[in-house]
Design a protein around this motif. Structure first.
Motif, PDB file in Angstrom:
ATOM      1  N   GLN A  29       0.846  -1.189   0.000  1.00 53.68           N
ATOM      2  CA  GLN A  29       0.000   0.000   0.000  1.00 53.68           C
ATOM      3  C   GLN A  29       0.883   1.242   0.000  1.00 53.68           C
ATOM      4  N   PRO A  30       0.772   2.097  -1.022  1.00 51.34           N
ATOM      5  CA  PRO A  30       1.603   3.302  -1.039  1.00 51.34           C
ATOM      6  C   PRO A  30       1.133   4.335  -0.015  1.00 51.34           C
ATOM      7  N   LEU A  31       2.104   5.049   0.547  1.00 52.36           N
ATOM      8  CA  LEU A  31       1.792   6.212   1.382  1.00 52.36           C
ATOM      9  C   LEU A  31       1.371   7.364   0.493  1.00 52.36           C
ATOM     10  N   LEU A  32       2.034   7.466  -0.653  1.00 54.87           N
ATOM     11  CA  LEU A  32       1.762   8.519  -1.629  1.00 54.87           C
ATOM     12  C   LEU A  32       2.083   7.968  -2.997  1.00 54.87           C
ATOM     13  N   LEU A  39       6.435   7.031  -6.116  1.00 51.16           N
ATOM     14  CA  LEU A  39       5.648   6.216  -5.190  1.00 51.16           C
ATOM     15  C   LEU A  39       6.428   6.149  -3.887  1.00 51.16           C
ATOM     16  N   PHE A  40       5.733   6.299  -2.768  1.00 51.41           N
ATOM     17  CA  PHE A  40       6.351   6.151  -1.454  1.00 51.41           C
ATOM     18  C   PHE A  40       5.667   4.997  -0.726  1.00 51.41           C
ATOM     19  N   PHE A  41       6.481   4.137  -0.107  1.00 56.07           N
ATOM     20  CA  PHE A  41       5.989   3.028   0.708  1.00 56.07           C
ATOM     21  C   PHE A  41       6.665   3.096   2.066  1.00 56.07           C
ATOM     22  N   GLN A  42       5.903   2.894   3.135  1.00 58.70           N
ATOM     23  CA  GLN A  42       6.528   2.735   4.439  1.00 58.70           C
ATOM     24  C   GLN A  42       7.031   1.293   4.487  1.00 58.70           C
ATOM     25  N   ALA A  44       9.358   0.215   7.066  1.00 56.22           N
ATOM     26  CA  ALA A  44       9.709  -0.115   8.454  1.00 56.22           C
ATOM     27  C   ALA A  44       9.243   1.061   9.304  1.00 56.22           C
ATOM     28  N   PRO A  45       9.198   0.899  10.618  1.00 53.88           N
ATOM     29  CA  PRO A  45       8.821   2.044  11.454  1.00 53.88           C
ATOM     30  C   PRO A  45       9.734   3.243  11.180  1.00 53.88           C
ATOM     31  N   GLY A  46       9.153   4.319  10.709  1.00 56.06           N
ATOM     32  CA  GLY A  46       9.908   5.540  10.449  1.00 56.06           C
ATOM     33  C   GLY A  46      10.776   5.518   9.206  1.00 56.06           C
ATOM     34  N   VAL A  47      10.638   4.489   8.347  1.00 57.16           N
ATOM     35  CA  VAL A  47      11.473   4.381   7.151  1.00 57.16           C
ATOM     36  C   VAL A  47      10.581   4.258   5.916  1.00 57.16           C
ATOM     37  N   THR A  48      10.890   5.081   4.908  1.00 55.76           N
ATOM     38  CA  THR A  48      10.109   5.128   3.680  1.00 55.76           C
ATOM     39  C   THR A  48      10.985   4.835   2.476  1.00 55.76           C
ATOM     40  N   LEU A  49      10.460   4.041   1.545  1.00 55.37           N
ATOM     41  CA  LEU A  49      11.113   3.775   0.265  1.00 55.37           C
ATOM     42  C   LEU A  49      10.403   4.590  -0.795  1.00 55.37           C
ATOM     43  N   GLY A  50      11.161   5.422  -1.521  1.00 58.27           N
ATOM     44  CA  GLY A  50      10.617   6.198  -2.632  1.00 58.27           C
ATOM     45  C   GLY A  50      11.132   5.657  -3.950  1.00 58.27           C
ATOM     46  N   LEU A  51      10.242   5.439  -4.888  1.00 58.26           N
ATOM     47  CA  LEU A  51      10.614   5.035  -6.240  1.00 58.26           C
ATOM     48  C   LEU A  51      10.283   6.218  -7.136  1.00 58.26           C
ATOM     49  N   PHE A  52      11.323   6.972  -7.522  1.00 57.69           N
ATOM     50  CA  PHE A  52      11.218   8.293  -8.141  1.00 57.69           C
ATOM     51  C   PHE A  52      11.583   8.184  -9.615  1.00 57.69           C
ATOM     52  N   ASP A  53      10.719   8.683 -10.500  1.00 53.48           N
ATOM     53  CA  ASP A  53      11.001   8.699 -11.931  1.00 53.48           C
ATOM     54  C   ASP A  53      12.426   9.201 -12.163  1.00 53.48           C
TER      55      ASP A  53
END
Length: 145
Positions: A29-32, A39-42, A44-53
């Motif tokens: 589930q994306p955060l944004l 696309l941003f995914f949480q 881990a606690p307090g950690v976000t992965l961003g997949l940026f064009d």
């Protein structure tokens, strides 16, 4: 500077392929989700992965050189060797390339690797010497033979 990472952002050639893989294929589930951009995914606690064009990533960096480090993997630790194999199978069903099938690892655990549709390599591992304390502190040791 305080030791810590809150965002991991990866330049991504195809955000639609990333969405299809992570959201549709793996059920994340994306955060944004900004189509065509990031696309941003949480993860881990307090950690976000961003997949940026990748093109927009380069523009944001004021650079055309976004090659970054070589040999990067993101690792996902699970509770058993069977769970490693199930995660690898799910990733393959979602369109990942299996780089290394599940097998005994040099560190004494069990692991395998897959490549997502944009080339990001993930390790799925069972490492019985890895744990997280209730306060979030990571414990990492060697598996006794």
């Amino acid at each position: 500077m305080e030791q810590g990472v809150h965002f991991i952002t990866v330049a991504t050639r195809d955000t639609d392929a990333a969405r299809a893989f992570y959201v549709t294929g793996l059920g994340w589930q994306p955060l944004l989700d900004v189509p065509g951009e990031i696309l941003f995914f949480q993860i881990a606690p307090g950690v976000t992965l961003g997949l940026f064009d990748a093109v927009k990533f380069a523009a944001d960096m004021n650079s055309t050189d976004i090659t970054g480090p070589a040999g990067l993997t993101l690792s996902h630790n699970v509770g058993s060797p069977d769970e490693v194999d199930r995660c690898l199978a799910k990733a393959a069903e979602a369109g990942a390339e299996i780089v290394k099938a599940g097998q005994q690892a040099a560190f004494g655990g069990y692991h395998g690797h897959f490549r997502d549709p944009n080339g990001l390599i993930w390790e799925v591992a069972h490492n019985p010497a890895w744990s997280v304390d209730p306060d979030g502190r990571v414990r990492l040791g060697l598996v006794e033979s």
